[in-house]
Enzyme design. Structure first.
Site, short mmCIF file in Angstrom:
data_model
loop_
_atom_site.label_atom_id
_atom_site.label_comp_id
_atom_site.label_asym_id
_atom_site.label_seq_id
_atom_site.Cartn_x
_atom_site.Cartn_y
_atom_site.Cartn_z
N GLU A 253 0.84 -1.21 0.00
CA GLU A 253 0.00 0.00 0.00
C GLU A 253 0.87 1.25 0.00
O GLU A 253 1.79 1.32 0.82
CB GLU A 253 -0.94 -0.01 1.22
CG GLU A 253 -1.95 -1.13 1.12
CD GLU A 253 -2.97 -1.16 2.26
OE1 GLU A 253 -2.95 -0.25 3.11
OE2 GLU A 253 -3.79 -2.08 2.29
N HIS A 271 -8.01 1.38 1.13
CA HIS A 271 -7.89 1.19 2.59
C HIS A 271 -8.63 2.28 3.37
O HIS A 271 -8.02 3.05 4.12
CB HIS A 271 -6.41 1.12 3.01
CG HIS A 271 -6.24 0.46 4.35
ND1 HIS A 271 -5.10 -0.22 4.72
CD2 HIS A 271 -7.08 0.36 5.43
CE1 HIS A 271 -5.23 -0.68 5.96
NE2 HIS A 271 -6.43 -0.34 6.41
#
Ligand SMILES: NC(=O)c1ccc[n+]([C@@H]2O[C@H](COP(=O)([O-])OP(=O)(O)OC[C@H]3O[C@@H](n4cnc5c(N)ncnc54)[C@H](O)[C@@H]3O)[C@@H](O)[C@H]2O)c1
Length: 297
Positions: A253, A271
């Site tokens: 990420e 997220h």
């Protein structure tokens, strides 16, 4: 006393710290810089963006606590911190509603082709006949990990007429009308499968588990990146074994896995499971109160 806040804290949380005379500096640092500045602080508060490995903990000579605004503490070397007497605080349950609602946002989106319809209508297309969806009512939801979020997800599912079958490594006691089963049973019987387990040392859902799923099942991962093997998921989406995937968390990420995120049968978010006004207020208040209790208690 001064703490470093690297990934933000809600205004209500900041006020609690101020009211108790705790100074703070709110600024994000990359790892190299973090190691240089951490010796000045008695505490560090992070969310998911900042990693707190052993080097940071060792450099933080004055550290009296490490705080995580949220549930998962896998971005902190929490075992090491605790082994040298530094408490690791978090806010379990504070964002359960937000994550659960996102799970259903992805499930409804997949069931009714919402991501695809948004993309094509923005291009001026009218593909009404291509979007024959399915209802969630009457379908079976398989829940892997029956903790706080898993159980709230079950409540939501039951409320809309889904059946629920759940698996957890721990013994589960519940008054909900759900079947607690082994992993294989959940994989084989569910139309939708949603993951609510912490980060694992290796992927929990790989080609082997996908093979056991019903043809045309849907998979939702709003838990942690890497819990699902992205390569195996992509293969299953391409073959049609998995009809659709709702994904909020990624092995890396920010993710660069465009093949997965731009796939025609996925619903993706970056997220944002805990990113609601309400969850951030709850997280901010709870973590600030825990910091105050630890530093001033
Ligand atoms: N997307 C987001 O922004 C977001 C936000 C909050 C939490 N989360 C994730 O959701 C996860 C669940 O949160 P929670 O509050 O319900 O945690 P929880 O601790 O209440 O529940 C986790 C459950 O998973 C079970 N479990 C652990 N390993 C397992 C395994 N291998 N197989 C089956 N069950 C297993 C545990 O026994 C526990 O019951 C967190 O660990 C976090 O990673 C994501």
């Amino acid at each position: 006393m001064k703490i470093l806040i690297t990934d933000g804290l809600s205004p209500k949380g900041q006020k609690i710290l101020q009211d108790h005379g705790i100074d703070f500096n709110s600024q994000h640092y990359e790892l190299d810089e973090l190691i240089k500045v951490i010796p000045d602080y008695e505490g560090i508060l992070v969310r998911s963006a900042t990693k707190v490995p052993r080097e940071v903990i060792d450099a933080g000579k004055k550290l009296k606590l490490i705080a995580r605004g949220g549930a998962g503490i896998d971005n902190i070397d929490h075992q090491y911190a605790r082994s040298i007497g530094i408490p690791v605080l978090n806010t379990p349950g504070a964002n359960s509603y937000s994550v659960t609602e996102l799970v259903f946002a992805h499930m409804f989106a997949l069931a009714r082709f919402i991501p695809q319809a948004n993309i094509t209508m923005r291009k001026g297309e009218w593909n009404k006949k291509a979007y024959k969806g399915i209802e969630l009512a009457g379908k079976t939801l398989g829940i892997l990990g029956f903790g706080k979020i898993g159980q709230l997800t079950a409540r939501f599912a039951l409320a809309i007429g889904m059946k629920v079958v759940a698996f957890d490594v721990a013994d589960v006691e519940t008054d909900l009308d759900v079947e607690i089963a082994d992993l294989e049973t959940v994989l084989k019987t569910a139309d939708f499968i949603t993951l609510h387990i912490p980060k694992q040392a290796k992927p929990f859902i790989t080609a082997k588990e996908i093979e056991m799923m019903k043809d045309g099942a849907y998979l939702i991962n709003c838990a942690r990146g890497g819990v699902v093997d992205e390569k195996d998921l992509l293969a299953a989406l391409n073959s049609g074994k998995i009809a659709g995937a709702g994904i909020d968390v990624y092995a890396e990420e920010p993710t660069h896995n465009l093949e997965l995120t731009s796939h025609s049968r996925v619903s993706v978010t970056p997220h944002i499971g805990a990113s609601t006004v309400e969850a951030q207020d709850r997280v901010g208040i709870q973590i600030a109160e825990k910091i105050v209790a630890t530093l001033k208690g």
